[in-house]
Motif scaffolding. Structure first.
Motif, PDB file in Angstrom:
ATOM      1  N   VAL A 118       0.840  -1.205   0.000  1.00 46.48           N
ATOM      2  CA  VAL A 118       0.000   0.000   0.000  1.00 46.48           C
ATOM      3  C   VAL A 118       0.872   1.251   0.000  1.00 46.48           C
ATOM      4  O   VAL A 118       0.527   2.252  -0.611  1.00 46.48           O
ATOM      5  CB  VAL A 118      -1.002  -0.016   1.178  1.00 46.48           C
ATOM      6  CG1 VAL A 118      -0.284  -0.141   2.518  1.00 46.48           C
ATOM      7  CG2 VAL A 118      -1.869   1.228   1.173  1.00 46.48           C
ATOM      8  N   HIS A 119       1.994   1.179   0.685  1.00 42.66           N
ATOM      9  CA  HIS A 119       2.991   2.253   0.601  1.00 42.66           C
ATOM     10  C   HIS A 119       4.055   1.823  -0.406  1.00 42.66           C
ATOM     11  O   HIS A 119       4.751   0.831  -0.196  1.00 42.66           O
ATOM     12  CB  HIS A 119       3.606   2.523   1.979  1.00 42.66           C
ATOM     13  CG  HIS A 119       2.618   3.141   2.933  1.00 42.66           C
ATOM     14  ND1 HIS A 119       2.559   2.814   4.265  1.00 42.66           N
ATOM     15  CD2 HIS A 119       1.642   4.057   2.708  1.00 42.66           C
ATOM     16  CE1 HIS A 119       1.578   3.528   4.833  1.00 42.66           C
ATOM     17  NE2 HIS A 119       1.013   4.279   3.902  1.00 42.66           N
ATOM     18  N   GLY A 120       4.143   2.589  -1.503  1.00 49.96           N
ATOM     19  CA  GLY A 120       4.932   2.148  -2.648  1.00 49.96           C
ATOM     20  C   GLY A 120       6.394   1.872  -2.352  1.00 49.96           C
ATOM     21  O   GLY A 120       7.004   0.991  -2.955  1.00 49.96           O
ATOM     22  N   ASN A 121       6.975   2.632  -1.403  1.00 45.37           N
ATOM     23  CA  ASN A 121       8.405   2.414  -1.141  1.00 45.37           C
ATOM     24  C   ASN A 121       8.641   1.366  -0.059  1.00 45.37           C
ATOM     25  O   ASN A 121       9.772   1.124   0.322  1.00 45.37           O
ATOM     26  CB  ASN A 121       9.098   3.739  -0.779  1.00 45.37           C
ATOM     27  CG  ASN A 121       8.516   4.384   0.460  1.00 45.37           C
ATOM     28  OD1 ASN A 121       7.546   3.876   1.041  1.00 45.37           O
ATOM     29  ND2 ASN A 121       9.092   5.495   0.878  1.00 45.37           N
ATOM     30  N   GLU A 122       7.568   0.734   0.427  1.00 40.03           N
ATOM     31  CA  GLU A 122       7.726  -0.410   1.337  1.00 40.03           C
ATOM     32  C   GLU A 122       7.636  -1.637   0.441  1.00 40.03           C
ATOM     33  O   GLU A 122       6.686  -2.416   0.466  1.00 40.03           O
ATOM     34  CB  GLU A 122       6.653  -0.340   2.419  1.00 40.03           C
ATOM     35  CG  GLU A 122       6.811   0.948   3.227  1.00 40.03           C
ATOM     36  CD  GLU A 122       5.655   1.256   4.169  1.00 40.03           C
ATOM     37  OE1 GLU A 122       4.774   0.407   4.353  1.00 40.03           O
ATOM     38  OE2 GLU A 122       5.663   2.370   4.729  1.00 40.03           O
ATOM     39  N   ALA A 123       8.684  -1.748  -0.394  1.00 38.45           N
ATOM     40  CA  ALA A 123       8.553  -2.500  -1.640  1.00 38.45           C
ATOM     41  C   ALA A 123       8.847  -3.983  -1.508  1.00 38.45           C
ATOM     42  O   ALA A 123       8.725  -4.726  -2.474  1.00 38.45           O
ATOM     43  CB  ALA A 123       9.456  -1.871  -2.691  1.00 38.45           C
ATOM     44  N   GLY A 191       8.299   7.278  -2.731  1.00 39.99           N
ATOM     45  CA  GLY A 191       7.386   6.318  -3.355  1.00 39.99           C
ATOM     46  C   GLY A 191       6.201   5.932  -2.494  1.00 39.99           C
ATOM     47  O   GLY A 191       5.336   5.185  -2.938  1.00 39.99           O
ATOM     48  N   ARG A 192       6.142   6.437  -1.268  1.00 44.54           N
ATOM     49  CA  ARG A 192       5.084   6.008  -0.346  1.00 44.54           C
ATOM     50  C   ARG A 192       3.655   6.249  -0.870  1.00 44.54           C
ATOM     51  O   ARG A 192       2.844   5.337  -0.887  1.00 44.54           O
ATOM     52  CB  ARG A 192       5.297   6.730   0.994  1.00 44.54           C
ATOM     53  CG  ARG A 192       4.249   6.445   2.049  1.00 44.54           C
ATOM     54  CD  ARG A 192       4.537   7.320   3.283  1.00 44.54           C
ATOM     55  NE  ARG A 192       3.493   7.237   4.278  1.00 44.54           N
ATOM     56  CZ  ARG A 192       3.492   6.399   5.317  1.00 44.54           C
ATOM     57  NH1 ARG A 192       4.477   5.543   5.461  1.00 44.54           N
ATOM     58  NH2 ARG A 192       2.520   6.399   6.179  1.00 44.54           N
ATOM     59  N   PRO A 193       3.344   7.477  -1.319  1.00 50.05           N
ATOM     60  CA  PRO A 193       1.947   7.758  -1.665  1.00 50.05           C
ATOM     61  C   PRO A 193       1.600   7.361  -3.103  1.00 50.05           C
ATOM     62  O   PRO A 193       2.458   6.925  -3.853  1.00 50.05           O
ATOM     63  CB  PRO A 193       1.872   9.278  -1.505  1.00 50.05           C
ATOM     64  CG  PRO A 193       3.246   9.769  -1.841  1.00 50.05           C
ATOM     65  CD  PRO A 193       4.202   8.690  -1.416  1.00 50.05           C
ATOM     66  N   PHE A 230       0.298  -5.285   4.482  1.00 50.58           N
ATOM     67  CA  PHE A 230       1.747  -5.453   4.667  1.00 50.58           C
ATOM     68  C   PHE A 230       2.468  -4.114   4.519  1.00 50.58           C
ATOM     69  O   PHE A 230       2.263  -3.404   3.536  1.00 50.58           O
ATOM     70  CB  PHE A 230       2.300  -6.446   3.650  1.00 50.58           C
ATOM     71  CG  PHE A 230       1.891  -7.870   3.925  1.00 50.58           C
ATOM     72  CD1 PHE A 230       2.682  -8.702   4.705  1.00 50.58           C
ATOM     73  CD2 PHE A 230       0.705  -8.366   3.417  1.00 50.58           C
ATOM     74  CE1 PHE A 230       2.297 -10.005   4.966  1.00 50.58           C
ATOM     75  CE2 PHE A 230       0.305  -9.670   3.669  1.00 50.58           C
ATOM     76  CZ  PHE A 230       1.100 -10.502   4.447  1.00 50.58           C
ATOM     77  N   HIS A 231       3.318  -3.814   5.497  1.00 50.56           N
ATOM     78  CA  HIS A 231       4.033  -2.532   5.533  1.00 50.56           C
ATOM     79  C   HIS A 231       5.498  -2.740   5.844  1.00 50.56           C
ATOM     80  O   HIS A 231       5.941  -3.846   6.134  1.00 50.56           O
ATOM     81  CB  HIS A 231       3.465  -1.639   6.646  1.00 50.56           C
ATOM     82  CG  HIS A 231       2.114  -1.087   6.344  1.00 50.56           C
ATOM     83  ND1 HIS A 231       1.928   0.181   5.878  1.00 50.56           N
ATOM     84  CD2 HIS A 231       0.883  -1.635   6.458  1.00 50.56           C
ATOM     85  CE1 HIS A 231       0.639   0.402   5.711  1.00 50.56           C
ATOM     86  NE2 HIS A 231      -0.031  -0.691   6.058  1.00 50.56           N
ATOM     87  N   GLU A 232       6.222  -1.598   5.858  1.00 51.64           N
ATOM     88  CA  GLU A 232       7.581  -1.617   6.391  1.00 51.64           C
ATOM     89  C   GLU A 232       7.807  -0.402   7.266  1.00 51.64           C
ATOM     90  O   GLU A 232       7.183   0.645   7.074  1.00 51.64           O
ATOM     91  CB  GLU A 232       8.611  -1.646   5.247  1.00 51.64           C
ATOM     92  CG  GLU A 232       8.549  -2.954   4.466  1.00 51.64           C
ATOM     93  CD  GLU A 232       9.715  -3.108   3.511  1.00 51.64           C
ATOM     94  OE1 GLU A 232      10.878  -2.997   3.958  1.00 51.64           O
ATOM     95  OE2 GLU A 232       9.453  -3.332   2.309  1.00 51.64           O
ATOM     96  N   GLN A 233       8.693  -0.573   8.241  1.00 53.30           N
ATOM     97  CA  GLN A 233       9.018   0.495   9.188  1.00 53.30           C
ATOM     98  C   GLN A 233      10.523   0.770   9.109  1.00 53.30           C
ATOM     99  O   GLN A 233      11.186   0.288   8.202  1.00 53.30           O
ATOM    100  CB  GLN A 233       8.590   0.066  10.589  1.00 53.30           C
ATOM    101  CG  GLN A 233       9.161  -1.277  11.003  1.00 53.30           C
ATOM    102  CD  GLN A 233       8.570  -1.835  12.285  1.00 53.30           C
ATOM    103  OE1 GLN A 233       7.946  -1.128  13.037  1.00 53.30           O
ATOM    104  NE2 GLN A 233       8.801  -3.106  12.535  1.00 53.30           N
TER     105      GLN A 233
HETATM  106 ZN   LIG Z   1       3.446   1.514   5.508  1.00 49.77          ZN
END
Ligand SMILES: [Zn+2]
Length: 830
Positions: A118-123, A191-193, A230-233
């Motif tokens: 969903v967040h493009g740079n959490e690739a 890339g997030r949004p 699914f995300h990244e931190q």
């Molecule tokens: Zn995220």
């Protein structure tokens, strides 16, 4: 020839092998998965390949297209038997919720929906999506006997490719693990949004973006039992999975809480075995309804966020602060593990999942049974559009008097209803979502949350409302819209000003070359009184337009407007058509700042507003290039929320001042106001009231363990306040004398000394909804919300609260439109 024959045989042989053994992502992509970032089309192509190779077990669906025309895809994965009954499984599930009529049969099939990237740079997660479907169809086939897995490999394709393309063109080969290397520093906006720079993980409930709108249509057709986002931190955090952190919204059931823990324990088993670190129950709470975990939760699912360390910083590999190299392979492996573990535990508990899911839809115990909303029909119509997107049903009132919690006065009260008033009740399958969206105040089990704590729909849409503990009956239809009537003898047409549709009507006419006026004073003509802001379209102004009446009528029909034809410009009271108080709308030439001094979210909201809502052209100017720009080409300059500190030096301030004095209109939003506060000539002063608690703080030292909680007294992260409005000022035309604002922080400015204070908070302001810390409240005493400061021929407009925040605060948008078209609308050529 012999060689060719051998080659053909080999090829034939390899094709046979391939058709028996599903191609792995690495085989398909041509590189071991995780050693390169795959572009979005490669991810889509792999899913297509899987569907070709496993036609009995995989069905692909294109459910939409992004702004940049990339495909939004879903894969349905299950056993052949389930896939043959897919439609029956879906309908049976909807019957269990009451959305579809009929009795559900117990078939104990769990529906698990996995949403990636969903967040493009959490690739890493789209890479994991490919490995996950591969493993489900090979070594984990057993799970599919009683689960249907719905995989969205990439919710945000435009954002993903923005990140991946940037990384591919920037990174060294082999990749560099040095944190300072440029491949670990994404440029603005990142890339997030999505395309319009919206955070799609804040957009589920408001559905302002094409990706959300398309997804909700399918989501509501399925209503899965489990949804994972699914995300990244940050690169130094290991992995976060359920159970979530407090606050939990009170509609969340004990079962939903318990099952989150069961899922977390299942993941922990795999992570412990590998020695991978993780944390649970911290940071990621379940309150704000527009996330990929809360929205599904309020729709009855077990909604969860999984966070892998990595993010746009990590690239293919990075040395983190703990001295470990974190690679893309690690990241996608962890996400694959939790994805599979989720399907595993769903499969083990399918019977209980379906039974408990059904129970969630019993809404008999909710406090408020009906919400009744009253206000302008455009606002009601706009709200019904939102409700349709969530498949929430509604009706129209019967004309009875209703009493209960009265939103405008924040106390018990009553309203006399008419058949135009909207009734939304909780005795429907989406009843808990109705409660979450409409209730005056969400109950907070803990004030430690970093998102907004208030979003109540009646305030956001500017509607008066009653929350009733009694069920209010309603009918299905309201009066059908009338068509505007042409009158070729009319001196002009008038249209009262009250909604964004009126604004769209105006911008459309302006772009067709029609001259439009607006009145600064109320007038009465042919027995009717027209309020400030009413548009006046005079035939005499538009002599050059051959088909004047047709143009006005066609445009009116397009926006469902009903302009009234007046046969004379003579008013029985108030100004006549030719009065200086009925002013021509000078079509503004607008410049909008972008770039790394601006908040990409705020810039994106403005970009989206102009392009997709107002339909009016703007020139986007990179703020870093502002010194090279000929500002005299524009008469409106918009500064989004941002951090202009170093950019706006004394020289640039002086340039802007001269441009405003010559007749320019500068609109500063939220953080942009910082650049002008306490600066000579700009009329804006920071509000620094005596807090008077310093001594208390000194006598009672804060314990280290309490530091985070203690800080909440200074916080407002999003709460609703009732402001006083001067609706004789053009910026407030179309509003009444109060307005509910969404305050996103405690920044505070004094009421304007030498300008017009259009909306403000008075003495001892109280939050009508949401959390506001005691110290933060004191700071807001007598503070500015919206105002205009005049500088010779021009104006600076201050918007302390960002009315376009996530584009869902519908009732604020007209303040902005008014600022563009009505405030100080002079005819000076700069
Ligand atoms: Zn995220």
């Amino acid at each position: 020839m012999q060689k060719l024959f051998a080659l053909c045989t080999a090829l034939l042989f390899s094709l046979t092998i391939v058709s028996q053994n599903l191609q792995s992502p690495s085989e398909f992509l041509g590189y071991p998965i995780g050693t390169q970032f795959s572009r979005h089309h490669q991810v889509v192509d792999y899913f297509k390949q899987v569907a070709i190779e496993r036609p009995g077990q995989v069905k692909l669906e294109k459910y939409g297209e992004t702004n940049e025309r990339r495909a939004l895809m879903l894969a349905y994965v299950s056993s052949e038997e389930n896939m043959n009954n897919l439609e029956q499984i879906r309908e049976n599930n909807l019957k269990s919720t009451g959305i579809l009529k009929g009795t559900s049969t117990s078939n104990d099939i769990a529906i698990v929906w996995l949403s990636y990237n969903v967040h493009g740079n959490e690739a890493s997660s789209s890479e994991a999506a490919m490995l996950t479907i591969y493993k489900l169809l090979t070594e984990k086939q057993d799970y599919l006997k009683n689960t249907v897995v719905i995989i969205d490999p990439c919710i945000n394709p435009d954002g993903r490719d923005r990140y991946v393309n940037w990384f591919n063109e920037t990174a060294s080969s082999p990749y560099n693990i040095d944190q300072q290397a440029s491949e670990h520093r994404e440029p603005w906006p990142g890339g997030r949004p999505n395309h319009y720079l919206f955070d799609l993980n804040r957009d589920w409930a408001w559905a302002t973006q094409i990706e959300s709108q398309s997804r909700l249509k399918v989501y509501n057709k399925w209503m899965p039992h489990i949804h994972v986002d699914f995300h990244e931190q940050g690169i130094n955090e290991p992995y976060y999975f359920a159970p979530a952190a407090e606050p939990f919204h009170e509609v969340i059931s004990d079962w939903q809480r318990d099952f989150q823990t069961q899922i977390g324990k299942n993941h922990a088993k795999y992570f412990d075995a590998e020695g991978w670190l993780y944390f649970t129950r911290e940071r990621f709470d379940l309150l704000y309804p527009s996330y990929g975990d809360t929205y599904p939760t309020y729709m009855g699912a077990i909604g969860m966020t999984y966070e892998q360390g990595g993010h746009g910083r990590a690239g293919l590999g990075i040395l983190n602060d703990e001295g470990d190299v974190l690679t893309l392979v690690d990241r996608l492996t962890h996400h694959t593990t939790t994805g599979l573990s989720t399907v595993e535990i769903a499969s083990q508990n399918a019977a209980q999942l379906t039974t408990e899911f059904e129970k969630y839809f019993d809404n008999s115990k909710l406090l408020y049974q009906s919400y009744v909303l009253q206000g302008h029909e455009d606002k009601i119509a706009q709200l019904t559009k939102l409700l349709d997107q969530h498949d929430i049903s509604y009706g129209y009132a019967n004309g009875e008097k209703v009493s209960g919690y009265h939103y405008n006065s924040s106390s018990e009260g009553s309203l006399n209803t008419s058949t135009k008033d909207l009734v939304v009740s909780t005795n429907q399958p989406k009843g808990k979502m109705v409660k979450v969206l409409f209730e005056p105040n969400a109950k907070l089990s803990d004030s430690l949350t970093y998102d907004i704590t208030a979003w109540s729909i009646p305030y956001a849409y500017g509607l008066d409302a009653i929350a009733s503990k009694r069920f209010i009956s309603s009918q299905k239809t309201t009066a059908s819209p009338k068509r505007p009537v042409t009158n070729t003898k009319a001196t002009g047409y008038v249209l009262p000003w009250s909604s964004l549709l009126d604004a769209q009507f105006l911008t459309n006419l302006l772009q067709q070359g029609i001259k439009v006026r607006f009145t600064e004073k109320p007038f009465t003509a042919e027995g009717k009184t027209y309020d400030r802001g009413t548009l006046v379209i005079v035939r005499g102004d538009n002599k050059k337009i051959a088909s004047f009446d047709d143009v006005v009528m066609t445009t009116a029909t397009k926006y469902n407007r009903l302009p009234v034809a007046l046969t004379s410009g003579f008013s029985s009271s108030g100004p006549d058509f030719g009065s200086p108080d009925i002013k021509l709308v000078n079509p503004p030439k607008i410049a909008l700042l972008s770039g790394d001094s601006t908040s990409s979210l705020s810039y994106g909201e403005l970009w989206h507003f102009f392009e997709q809502q107002l339909h009016y052209p703007v020139s986007v100017i990179n703020a870093n290039a502002i010194s090279d720009i000929n500002l005299s080409k524009y008469n409106v300059l918009i500064m989004p929320n941002g951090y202009y500190g170093s950019l706006l030096d004394d020289r640039l301030l002086e340039t802007l001042k001269k441009w405003v004095q010559a007749g320019g209109k500068l609109i500063a939003i939220d953080g942009a106001l910082n650049s002008f506060a306490n600066k000579e000539g700009f009329g804006l002063q920071k509000n620094t009231p005596q807090l008077g608690t310093k001594t208390d703080a000194n006598t009672t030292p804060i314990r280290y363990a309490d530091r985070e909680r203690d800080n909440t007294k200074n916080l407002i992260t999003g709460a609703i306040f009732k402001t006083q409005v001067d609706n004789t000022h053009p910026m407030a035309f179309g509003y009444n004398d109060h307005y509910f604002t969404l305050k996103l922080g405690s920044s505070s400015y004094k009421l304007l000394d030498s300008g017009y204070t259009v909306a403000y908070l008075g003495e001892d302001p109280k939050n009508s909804s949401g959390y506001a810390g005691a110290e933060a409240l004191k700071k807001l005493n007598n503070s500015l919300v919206f105002g205009e400061h005049r500088m010779r021929n021009g104006s600076v407009i201050y918007m302390v609260d960002n009315i376009l925040f996530r584009s869902f605060w519908e009732n604020g948008k007209l303040f902005f439109v008014n600022s563009l078209f009505f405030v100080n609308n002079n005819m000076i050529e700069l």
